[in-house]
Write a protein that holds these residues in place. Structure first.
Motif, PDB file in Angstrom:
ATOM      1  N   TRP A 225       0.847  -1.193   0.000  1.00 51.84           N
ATOM      2  CA  TRP A 225       0.000   0.000   0.000  1.00 51.84           C
ATOM      3  C   TRP A 225       0.883   1.244   0.000  1.00 51.84           C
ATOM      4  O   TRP A 225       1.859   1.322   0.738  1.00 51.84           O
ATOM      5  N   GLN A 226       0.517   2.210  -0.839  1.00 49.45           N
ATOM      6  CA  GLN A 226       1.293   3.445  -0.945  1.00 49.45           C
ATOM      7  C   GLN A 226       0.374   4.659  -0.886  1.00 49.45           C
ATOM      8  O   GLN A 226      -0.594   4.761  -1.635  1.00 49.45           O
ATOM      9  N   ALA A 240       2.448  -0.082  -4.519  1.00 49.12           N
ATOM     10  CA  ALA A 240       3.847   0.261  -4.238  1.00 49.12           C
ATOM     11  C   ALA A 240       4.813  -0.745  -4.858  1.00 49.12           C
ATOM     12  O   ALA A 240       4.528  -1.942  -4.921  1.00 49.12           O
ATOM     13  N   PRO A 241       5.958  -0.236  -5.320  1.00 47.08           N
ATOM     14  CA  PRO A 241       6.312   1.192  -5.380  1.00 47.08           C
ATOM     15  C   PRO A 241       5.883   1.791  -6.721  1.00 47.08           C
ATOM     16  O   PRO A 241       5.985   1.147  -7.761  1.00 47.08           O
ATOM     17  N   VAL A 249       5.832  10.723  -1.733  1.00 49.09           N
ATOM     18  CA  VAL A 249       5.283   9.533  -1.086  1.00 49.09           C
ATOM     19  C   VAL A 249       5.180   9.799   0.412  1.00 49.09           C
ATOM     20  O   VAL A 249       6.160  10.164   1.057  1.00 49.09           O
ATOM     21  N   ILE A 250       3.984   9.616   0.946  1.00 49.88           N
ATOM     22  CA  ILE A 250       3.771   9.818   2.379  1.00 49.88           C
ATOM     23  C   ILE A 250       4.206   8.587   3.157  1.00 49.88           C
ATOM     24  O   ILE A 250       4.899   8.681   4.175  1.00 49.88           O
ATOM     25  N   ALA A 251       3.803   7.419   2.671  1.00 47.00           N
ATOM     26  CA  ALA A 251       4.142   6.177   3.378  1.00 47.00           C
ATOM     27  C   ALA A 251       3.903   4.983   2.473  1.00 47.00           C
ATOM     28  O   ALA A 251       3.057   5.021   1.574  1.00 47.00           O
ATOM     29  N   ILE A 252       4.662   3.909   2.721  1.00 48.38           N
ATOM     30  CA  ILE A 252       4.484   2.627   2.039  1.00 48.38           C
ATOM     31  C   ILE A 252       4.416   1.550   3.112  1.00 48.38           C
ATOM     32  O   ILE A 252       5.253   1.512   4.020  1.00 48.38           O
ATOM     33  N   SER A 253       3.406   0.693   3.012  1.00 50.05           N
ATOM     34  CA  SER A 253       3.248  -0.348   4.026  1.00 50.05           C
ATOM     35  C   SER A 253       4.238  -1.479   3.795  1.00 50.05           C
ATOM     36  O   SER A 253       4.557  -1.830   2.660  1.00 50.05           O
TER      37      SER A 253
END
Length: 256
Positions: A225-226, A240-241, A249-253
């Motif tokens: 998840w991105q 992702a990515p 990009v705020i965050a990648i799980s």
């Protein structure tokens, strides 16, 4: 011929001329929710001003009257980098007999055309452009490029212990003054993605920034998840990515 003549009244020109006189005589008011309470949800035209300078001319439509349109714009100018909402004012005129003539275009031409009115033609009045536009590079003169969303401004938002991710996302979407779009169960489904429905998030006290809130949710999701911040909105997809132009990009799980 005695006893007869013909007379043609140029109604569109007369209406436009009088409308310009009326709207020019109004003093601008600050664009905020409190000042829009008494604005009727009726048909008409309006103007927006930045530091006293005309930047947008708009009109109502069948879906939104003056109050709804102006309220939408009042939210649009919130949480923007380098844009204090107090700098934005409005004028509005209710028109009791709304003719078929294109008053918006005529007013724009009168005040110098789109090139002279910064926010007309800049995407300011647009809604969510949709998934197919996420990869489109934003023009430097676009409203979102000049005043991108501020994802580091604190807001009254907290995450309760034991909430489903889907519920947190829905609340955050409603709380944000800009678009937050995330992947659902299917292309046109309004149901949450199974990952969102199954995950229980840990609590996080408020106030929180949009960046912190989104990152907190993403940290609890399965891998891939991105969350990405584009100039005018945030998206969250299981992709992702992936790179986007003019985005961060705020965050990648990473999965649990």
């Amino acid at each position: 011929m005695k006893g007869y003549t013909e007379f043609e009244f140029d109604l569109p020109s007369a209406l436009l001329s009088r409308l310009i006189e009326v709207i020019d005589a109004i003093e601008p008011e600050q664009l905020n929710a409190a000042n829009l309470i008494e604005i009727p949800e009726e048909q008409g035209v309006y103007q927006l001003f930045l530091d006293g300078r005309l930047v947008y001319v708009g009109k109502t439509d069948a879906d939104a009257g003056l109050r709804k349109r102006l309220t939408r714009h009042a939210r649009k100018i919130m949480h923007r980098v380098a844009l204090d909402p107090a700098r934005v004012g409005f004028k509005a005129v209710r028109i009791f007999v709304f003719t078929a003539m294109d008053l918006e275009s005529d007013l724009i031409r009168h005040y110098g055309g789109v090139k002279a009115i910064d926010w007309n033609g800049s995407g300011f009045g647009s809604n969510d452009p949709g998934r197919e536009r996420d990869t489109t590079k934003v023009d430097p003169s676009n409203f979102d490029a000049v005043f991108p969303i501020d994802i580091d401004r604190e807001m009254a938002f907290a995450i309760e212990e034991g909430e489903h991710a889907a519920d947190v996302l829905s609340r955050l979407k409603d709380a944000l003054p800009f678009t937050f779009r995330f992947q659902g169960a299917g292309a046109r489904s309004r149901k949450p993605h199974p990952d969102m429905d199954a995950i229980i998030t840990q609590g996080a006290a408020g106030p929180m920034t949009p960046r912190a809130a989104v990152a907190h949710i993403v940290s609890a999701l399965p891998a891939a998840w991105q969350a990405t911040a584009l100039p005018g909105y945030i998206i969250l997809y299981k992709e992702a990515p992936r790179e986007y132009p003019q985005a961060q990009v705020i965050a990648i799980s990473g999965g649990n």
